[in-house]
Design a protein around this motif. Structure first.
Motif, mmCIF file in Angstrom:
data_model
loop_
_atom_site.group_PDB
_atom_site.id
_atom_site.type_symbol
_atom_site.label_atom_id
_atom_site.label_comp_id
_atom_site.label_asym_id
_atom_site.label_seq_id
_atom_site.Cartn_x
_atom_site.Cartn_y
_atom_site.Cartn_z
ATOM 1 N N TYR A 37 0.833 -1.201 0.000
ATOM 2 C CA TYR A 37 0.000 0.000 0.000
ATOM 3 C C TYR A 37 0.869 1.252 0.000
ATOM 4 N N LYS A 76 -9.607 4.619 6.345
ATOM 5 C CA LYS A 76 -10.590 3.597 5.995
ATOM 6 C C LYS A 76 -10.198 2.892 4.694
ATOM 7 N N HIS A 77 -9.685 3.656 3.741
ATOM 8 C CA HIS A 77 -9.233 3.060 2.486
ATOM 9 C C HIS A 77 -8.065 2.111 2.747
ATOM 10 N N LEU A 79 -7.277 0.555 5.609
ATOM 11 C CA LEU A 79 -7.713 -0.621 6.366
ATOM 12 C C LEU A 79 -8.380 -1.651 5.456
ATOM 13 N N ALA A 80 -9.210 -1.177 4.550
ATOM 14 C CA ALA A 80 -9.867 -2.101 3.622
ATOM 15 C C ALA A 80 -8.839 -2.824 2.762
ATOM 16 N N TYR A 81 -7.799 -2.116 2.333
ATOM 17 C CA TYR A 81 -6.770 -2.715 1.488
ATOM 18 C C TYR A 81 -5.948 -3.739 2.263
ATOM 19 N N HIS A 83 -6.554 -5.420 4.919
ATOM 20 C CA HIS A 83 -7.278 -6.575 5.442
ATOM 21 C C HIS A 83 -7.913 -7.424 4.341
ATOM 22 N N ASP A 84 -7.549 -7.153 3.100
ATOM 23 C CA ASP A 84 -8.010 -7.985 1.988
ATOM 24 C C ASP A 84 -7.068 -9.184 1.870
ATOM 25 N N ASP A 114 -9.995 -3.325 12.266
ATOM 26 C CA ASP A 114 -11.298 -2.677 12.115
ATOM 27 C C ASP A 114 -12.410 -3.713 12.263
ATOM 28 N N PRO A 116 -14.807 -4.866 10.158
ATOM 29 C CA PRO A 116 -14.923 -5.952 9.166
ATOM 30 C C PRO A 116 -13.890 -7.061 9.363
ATOM 31 N N HIS A 117 -12.658 -6.683 9.698
ATOM 32 C CA HIS A 117 -11.619 -7.683 9.960
ATOM 33 C C HIS A 117 -12.014 -8.556 11.145
ATOM 34 N N ARG A 120 -14.884 -10.996 10.299
ATOM 35 C CA ARG A 120 -14.450 -12.153 9.506
ATOM 36 C C ARG A 120 -13.779 -13.196 10.399
#
Length: 227
Positions: A37, A76-77, A79-81, A83-84, A114, A116-117, A120
């Motif tokens: 990232y 937020k961007h 974290l989404a990246y 945790h993919d 976060d 979502p992580h 999951r």
């Protein structure tokens, strides 16, 4: 350090390397994603990105906080990246599920990841039903543990009396503010967390274990034993 007199009625659980075992090694994947990232966002070579990643972690507590402060990165961007990732190393944990089911009191996840992580992970573990809330890095205004302010924010938001609470975490330093507030502390030892704790004063640790599920089951059994 004295152990609180009352048994906990609120339990705070770290997520990574605490609710799931360190051998899942999810952070190895996340670590690679952070470097990638930085390289993409700042248009630097991967070697330079890795250097910046570790420097920002040392200077700011997390690489993300350094990127936010110095480069205006959208957390937020990021974290989404990062945790993919592949969550398949996290397997169902029936022993942990049984221990949490038997454990009295409210249960909250307190994580530097976060929501979502965390969702999951607990779905993979099969333990999502036990937790009333997830207090994540977003809820903590993107400050990581052990910043005192986020502990204060958590107890205020969720109505937690620290003297009637317990916290489990694999990072010993993260338990120091909890202890200072009056919580019972449980340190989850891993190879990495033991290395990180070398040379630290561990007087703030009340209990320690290599396996959270086993420790919880033992704690419950001892509370149920005839006096």
């Amino acid at each position: 350090m004295p152990i609180p007199l009352h048994d906990p009625d609120v339990w705070l659980f770290d997520l990574d390397n605490t609710l799931y075992p360190a051998r899942c090694n999810l952070f190895a994947q996340i670590d690679v994603r952070i470097g990638a990232y930085i390289a993409d966002r700042l248009k630097v070579r991967l070697e330079e990105a890795r250097r910046m990643q570790k420097q920002y972690w040392r200077d700011h507590g997390t690489s993300m906080r350094g990127l936010m402060t110095l480069h205006g990165v959208d957390p937020k961007h990021m974290l989404a990246y990062v945790h993919d990732i592949d969550y398949s190393p996290v397997l169902p944990a029936p022993a942990l599920d049984a221990a949490l089911a038997a454990l009295p009191g409210r249960k909250i996840i307190f994580t530097a990841g976060d929501v979502p992580h965390a969702e999951r992970v607990v779905e993979r573990l099969g333990v999502a039903r036990h937790f009333e809330a997830i207090f994540d890095i977003v809820a903590g205004d993107y400050w990581p543990k052990p910043h005192q302010a986020i502990y204060d924010k958590l107890v205020l938001k969720h109505g937690v009396d620290p003297t009637r609470a317990a916290m489990a975490d694999d990072i010993a330093a993260n338990l120091k503010p909890a202890c200072a507030m009056g919580m019972r502390t449980v340190w989850i030892r891993t190879d990495e967390s033991v290395k990180r704790a070398a040379g630290l004063d561990l007087d703030h640790i009340h209990h320690q274990t290599d396996d959270l599920a086993i420790w919880l089951a033992d704690w419950i059994a001892r509370r149920r034993a005839p006096k």
